[in-house]
Design a protein around this motif. Structure first.
Motif, PDB file in Angstrom:
ATOM      1  N   VAL A  61       0.806  -1.155  -0.213  1.00  6.79           N
ATOM      2  CA  VAL A  61       0.058   0.022  -0.187  1.00  6.79           C
ATOM      3  C   VAL A  61       0.950   1.211   0.154  1.00  6.79           C
ATOM      4  N   ALA A  62       1.965   1.119   0.807  1.00  6.44           N
ATOM      5  CA  ALA A  62       2.815   2.335   0.619  1.00  6.44           C
ATOM      6  C   ALA A  62       3.210   2.835  -0.490  1.00  6.44           C
ATOM      7  N   LYS A  63       3.807   1.583  -1.177  1.00  4.13           N
ATOM      8  CA  LYS A  63       4.413   1.777  -2.382  1.00  4.13           C
ATOM      9  C   LYS A  63       3.787   2.397  -3.394  1.00  4.13           C
ATOM     10  N   GLU A  64       2.349   1.816  -3.436  1.00  7.75           N
ATOM     11  CA  GLU A  64       1.342   2.382  -4.376  1.00  7.75           C
ATOM     12  C   GLU A  64       1.171   4.005  -3.966  1.00  7.75           C
ATOM     13  N   ARG A  65       1.434   4.228  -2.930  1.00  6.80           N
ATOM     14  CA  ARG A  65       1.127   5.679  -2.563  1.00  6.80           C
ATOM     15  C   ARG A  65       2.381   6.393  -2.724  1.00  6.80           C
ATOM     16  N   GLY A  66       3.570   5.969  -3.137  1.00  6.79           N
ATOM     17  CA  GLY A  66       4.942   6.504  -3.349  1.00  6.79           C
ATOM     18  C   GLY A  66       5.668   6.982  -2.018  1.00  6.79           C
ATOM     19  N   ILE A  67       4.986   6.400  -0.914  1.00  4.97           N
ATOM     20  CA  ILE A  67       5.796   6.768   0.467  1.00  4.97           C
ATOM     21  C   ILE A  67       6.216   5.504   1.123  1.00  4.97           C
ATOM     22  N   LYS A  68       7.245   5.718   2.059  1.00  4.37           N
ATOM     23  CA  LYS A  68       7.848   4.539   2.684  1.00  4.37           C
ATOM     24  C   LYS A  68       6.803   4.106   3.833  1.00  4.37           C
ATOM     25  N   PRO A  69       6.942   2.748   3.835  1.00  2.00           N
ATOM     26  CA  PRO A  69       5.983   2.074   4.733  1.00  2.00           C
ATOM     27  C   PRO A  69       5.764   2.825   6.354  1.00  2.00           C
ATOM     28  N   LYS A  70       6.994   3.357   6.809  1.00  2.00           N
ATOM     29  CA  LYS A  70       6.862   3.769   8.063  1.00  2.00           C
ATOM     30  C   LYS A  70       6.161   5.200   7.892  1.00  2.00           C
ATOM     31  N   GLU A  71       6.328   5.934   6.946  1.00  2.00           N
ATOM     32  CA  GLU A  71       5.654   7.024   6.764  1.00  2.00           C
ATOM     33  C   GLU A  71       4.315   6.793   6.823  1.00  2.00           C
ATOM     34  N   TYR A  72       3.916   5.967   6.071  1.00  3.48           N
ATOM     35  CA  TYR A  72       2.658   5.587   5.712  1.00  3.48           C
ATOM     36  C   TYR A  72       1.869   5.074   7.171  1.00  3.48           C
ATOM     37  N   VAL A  73       2.675   4.297   7.935  1.00  6.76           N
ATOM     38  CA  VAL A  73       1.718   3.865   9.085  1.00  6.76           C
ATOM     39  C   VAL A  73       1.695   5.003   9.985  1.00  6.76           C
ATOM     40  N   ASP A  74       2.837   5.973  10.155  1.00  6.19           N
ATOM     41  CA  ASP A  74       2.774   6.887  11.173  1.00  6.19           C
ATOM     42  C   ASP A  74       1.562   7.770  10.867  1.00  6.19           C
ATOM     43  N   GLY A  75       1.029   8.146   9.701  1.00  3.00           N
ATOM     44  CA  GLY A  75      -0.074   8.954   9.744  1.00  3.00           C
ATOM     45  C   GLY A  75      -1.388   8.114  10.198  1.00  3.00           C
ATOM     46  N   ILE A  76      -1.538   6.947   9.813  1.00  2.00           N
ATOM     47  CA  ILE A  76      -2.636   6.093  10.313  1.00  2.00           C
ATOM     48  C   ILE A  76      -2.633   5.941  11.741  1.00  2.00           C
ATOM     49  N   VAL A  77      -1.524   5.635  12.350  1.00  2.00           N
ATOM     50  CA  VAL A  77      -1.398   5.421  14.025  1.00  2.00           C
ATOM     51  C   VAL A  77      -1.900   6.546  14.583  1.00  2.00           C
ATOM     52  N   SER A  78      -1.258   7.550  14.149  1.00  2.00           N
ATOM     53  CA  SER A  78      -1.861   8.865  14.884  1.00  2.00           C
ATOM     54  C   SER A  78      -3.292   9.051  14.672  1.00  2.00           C
ATOM     55  N   ASP A  79      -4.062   8.571  13.704  1.00  2.00           N
ATOM     56  CA  ASP A  79      -5.617   8.568  13.571  1.00  2.00           C
ATOM     57  C   ASP A  79      -5.951   7.673  14.523  1.00  2.00           C
ATOM     58  N   ILE A  80      -5.322   6.474  14.569  1.00  2.00           N
ATOM     59  CA  ILE A  80      -6.004   5.581  15.693  1.00  2.00           C
ATOM     60  C   ILE A  80      -6.055   6.049  17.111  1.00  2.00           C
ATOM     61  N   LYS A  81      -4.886   6.622  17.397  1.00  3.34           N
ATOM     62  CA  LYS A  81      -4.532   7.185  18.673  1.00  3.34           C
ATOM     63  C   LYS A  81      -5.353   8.188  19.021  1.00  3.34           C
ATOM     64  N   LYS A  82      -5.839   9.085  17.933  1.00  6.60           N
ATOM     65  CA  LYS A  82      -6.865  10.115  18.090  1.00  6.60           C
ATOM     66  C   LYS A  82      -8.021   9.626  18.412  1.00  6.60           C
ATOM     67  N   LEU A  83      -8.502   8.458  17.717  1.00  4.85           N
ATOM     68  CA  LEU A  83      -9.623   7.697  17.996  1.00  4.85           C
ATOM     69  C   LEU A  83     -10.114   7.165  19.590  1.00  4.85           C
ATOM     70  N   TRP A  84      -8.814   6.628  20.003  1.00  6.23           N
ATOM     71  CA  TRP A  84      -9.044   6.105  21.373  1.00  6.23           C
ATOM     72  C   TRP A  84      -8.841   7.110  22.227  1.00  6.23           C
ATOM     73  N   GLU A  85      -8.148   8.292  22.037  1.00  5.24           N
ATOM     74  CA  GLU A  85      -8.335   9.432  22.827  1.00  5.24           C
ATOM     75  C   GLU A  85      -9.876  10.092  23.026  1.00  5.24           C
ATOM     76  N   ASP A  86     -10.589  10.039  21.739  1.00  2.00           N
ATOM     77  CA  ASP A  86     -12.104  10.618  21.411  1.00  2.00           C
ATOM     78  C   ASP A  86     -12.696   9.660  22.425  1.00  2.00           C
ATOM     79  N   LEU A  87     -12.568   8.432  22.515  1.00  2.00           N
ATOM     80  CA  LEU A  87     -13.292   7.519  23.016  1.00  2.00           C
ATOM     81  C   LEU A  87     -12.729   7.224  24.661  1.00  2.00           C
ATOM     82  N   ASP A  88     -11.968   8.054  24.715  1.00  2.00           N
ATOM     83  CA  ASP A  88     -11.142   8.067  26.328  1.00  2.00           C
ATOM     84  C   ASP A  88     -11.063   6.498  26.650  1.00  2.00           C
TER      85      ASP A  88
END
Ligand code: MSP
Length: 650
Positions: A61-88
């Motif tokens: 997936v990262a390749k398809e987007r032309g970015i490195k895997p770590k960069e790809y996951v960094d973005g998503i992981v921060s969204d996941i953390k934000k969701l857990w924060e919203d859900l307390d």
């Protein structure tokens, strides 16, 4: 109360490849409620969650987007953390399998297994399921499909290291047969025994050499460690296993419960125990497999577009409504179907009518009949005993349910107390007592009993709906104190009289179901649209040849770099202005780690010119610059001869 034992619970680690749906949040919400429940009972709780970030799928997936895997996951992981924060979500540890400490531990674990002779090199031939990243033998397939997820598999052959899973077969069979509590619900245990253990376990391929994105085998850099060995190890690496400070491991391991979805039971009750046996470590005490939340008749997939995301629900109705619904509506362990109607109806009946009304009626009556002060109980009367008995016996009933992870039953029994208390109002008719001054002592008692019952409810619902519990305390004038402990529930009368109540808006206003479904649909759709721009297209997993016509669809062009600069929101991205023939365009590329922007100006590169534009961290990218990559090394593709930009690459 003396400090109780430790209690270590875990969610599975989420793949960061998808937007999390209400289904995904289900496990986390359930684990969180149990963690809170145990903390209320003064257990020393450790709650671990996190993300499972390695593997071929992420790499692709990262390749398809032309970015490195770590960069790809960094973005998503921060969204996941934000969701857990919203859900307390009150996790203590958020582990990422890309965390350095985890990678170190996994290498040590692998080395330890190798040194013990439990890992050896060989060649694997088998059916591979890319989404599950797992190999299967023919007999394990289910009508030719992956037995875990039901998708297509493909035949693959590769050099690999094997883990001697077969060696542990008898011990695991015994573990499951002798310990009915190890894996719950019961029928899952039978599935494991009959479908996997009895037919016999093959050794497990635990490395891959066909892709790079993973933890390298410490003694053979050509191989990365199988994503499941990597991921499962998180449960102990997160506690510091094999690190300089393993005090948490010593204190909290073995886990009290691993919570897992039904499709990953095999990994947790066969492979994971075998790894632990080979390491000479203790096994988790329990594994609980919950069912799936279905959308319509669709499983976890979002293909039919009827999936509902948690964010709009949280925005419109609050975190507590979502948590209550998930844990009350579905029987933990079984599949359940999510519908907006069911959600709205629960909100109206259980939250607005039953709980919300009880609290607002009671507070309003104390306000009206006693100047807003909680009176003392003075004169016992009919119905009091029934109410008290139920209130005092409810905590034990709840405890019995929670012990078996019967969330829905636990909430149902709390609601029986709420209903009983509502009925007590109708039985004692305070508005009639208030008309007769001689009945003031009785009226005071009734008002006190109502407030006391609500106090008990507020503590009981706390692990499931903390905001609502806080709101009740605010309305009753209660501070966090001895009045709000689990222990305070063992006797009637813990509520102090003399507290000032505070009238507020209804906690859960009644909803017009039709209107609200429309509103929720709109908000959900807005979110889907907003995410569309950055969402990956599901990639077909079969490795097929492509025809020349397919190749022709890709418009490759030579482009000249006019300008290159750092991306405003991402360290690893560069933003390029390129000349492609007469045209100018902008492309974002993940090569900031290897190239300084200024050194690239004037260079000719090769781009995919007809890639659909997407926004990468807020900046539009109209195509992709091609580069050759292996491990950490990257080289931009360029032309041997100096040729004009716009030239077609054939
Ligand atoms: N990464 C692995 C787990 C590794 S654990 C060492 C994985 N990740 S996952 O993101 O696909 O799934 C995580 C959890 O979410 C699983 O337990 C899965 O069952 C759960 N759910 C995902 N969709 C779900 C529903 N629609 N309903 C309920 N739970 C579901 O598996």
């Amino acid at each position: 109360m003396a400090k109780k034992d430790t209690f270590y619970i875990t969610t599975p680690l989420y793949y960061p490849s998808a937007n999390l749906t209400i289904g995904h949040t289900y496990t986390t919400v359930a684990v969180d409620a149990l963690a809170r429940y145990k903390r209320l009972q003064e257990y020393d709780v450790k709650f671990l969650t996190g993300t499972d970030e390695h593997g071929q799928k992420i790499e692709e997936v990262a390749k398809e987007r032309g970015i490195k895997p770590k960069e790809y996951v960094d973005g998503i992981v921060s969204d996941i953390k934000k969701l857990w924060e919203d859900l307390d979500i009150t996790y203590d540890i958020f582990i990422r399998t890309t965390d350095d400490y985890h990678k170190e531990t996994v290498k040590k674990i692998f080395q330890k297994l190798y040194d013990a002779g439990d890992i050896y090199k060989g060649v694997y031939e088998g059916y591979y399921c890319t989404p599950c990243e797992a190999f299967f033998t023919e007999s394990q397939l289910n009508e030719g499909k992956c037995p875990d997820c039901g998708r297509d598999v493909k035949m693959e052959k590769e050099e690999t290291y094997f883990f001697k899973l077969s060696k542990y077969q008898d011990r695991i069979l015994k573990l499951l047969e002798d310990n009915p509590d190890f894996l719950q619900p019961e029928y899952r245990r039978n599935e494991m025994i009959n479908n996997f253990l009895k037919p016999g376990l093959d050794d497990l391929s635990v490395t891959r050499s066909s892709f790079d994105w993973g933890i390298k085998v410490p003694f053979d850099e050509e191989h990365v460690i199988y994503v499941w060995t990597d991921a499962l190890s998180n449960y102990i690496s997160g506690l510091g296993y094999l690190s300089d400070d393993d005090s948490d491991y010593k204190k909290y391991w073995p886990a009290d419960i691993h919570f897992v979805g039904k499709e990953i039971v095999r990994f947790h009750t066969i492979i994971w125990p075998a790894i632990l046996m080979a390491l000479g470590e203790e096994l988790p005490k329990h594994v609980f497999a919950h069912g799936w939340i279905l959308f319509g008749d669709d499983k976890m997939s979002k293909s039919k577009g009827n999936v509902i995301y948690p964010e709009p629900i949280i925005d419109l109705y609050g975190v507590d409504a979502l948590k209550y619904f998930l844990l009350r509506e579905f029987t933990f362990g079984q599949d359940g179907s999510f519908t907006k109607e069911k959600f709205m109806n629960r909100l109206n009946s259980d939250l607005a009518n039953d709980l919300g009304n009880l609290v607002s009626r009671t507070v309003a009556m104390i306000d009206k009949y006693n100047g807003g002060i909680i009176p003392e109980a003075k004169e016992e009367g009919e119905f009091d005993e029934q109410l008290k008995e139920l209130a005092i016996s409810t905590p034990n009933i709840i405890d019995g349910h929670m012990d078996k992870l019967k969330y829905s039953n636990a909430l149902e029994d709390i609601w029986k107390l709420i209903s009983r208390t509502n009925k007590y109002i109708d039985e004692t008719t305070p508005w009639i007592l208030a008309k007769d001054v001689d009945k003031k002592a009785r009226l005071d008692t009734v008002l006190y009993n109502l407030a006391e019952s609500i106090r008990i409810v507020s503590v009981l619902i706390r692990p499931f709906m903390e905001n609502t519990s806080n709101e009740i305390w605010k309305q009753l004038g209660i501070d966090r104190s001895e009045m709000t402990t689990w222990e305070s529930l063992s006797d009637w009368g813990g509520l102090e009289s003399g507290l000032n109540v505070r009238k507020s808006k209804p906690m859960f206003p009644r909803l017009d179901v039709k209107e609200e479904i429309k509103r929720l649909d709109e908000e959900n759709q807005k979110l889907i649209d907003a995410r569309k721009g950055v969402k990956k297209k599901e990639k077909k997993m079969e490795e097929n040849y492509i025809s020349i016509d397919d190749f022709d669809k890709v418009d490759l062009r030579v482009a000249e770099i006019l300008k290159a600069e750092k991306h405003p929101n991402a360290d690893k991205l560069l933003v390029f202005k390129l000349k492609v023939g007469e045209e100018e365009r902008q492309i974002v590329s993940g090569i900031a780690d290897v190239y300084a922007p200024e050194e690239l100006v004037g260079k000719k590169v090769v781009i995919v010119a007809n890639l659909k534009p997407i926004k990468l961290r807020g900046v539009e990218s109209q195509g992709m610059i091609l580069s050759a990559e292996k491990s950490e090394a990257i080289s931009l593709l360029t032309t041997l001869e100096d040729i004009d930009s716009g030239a077609k690459v054939l």
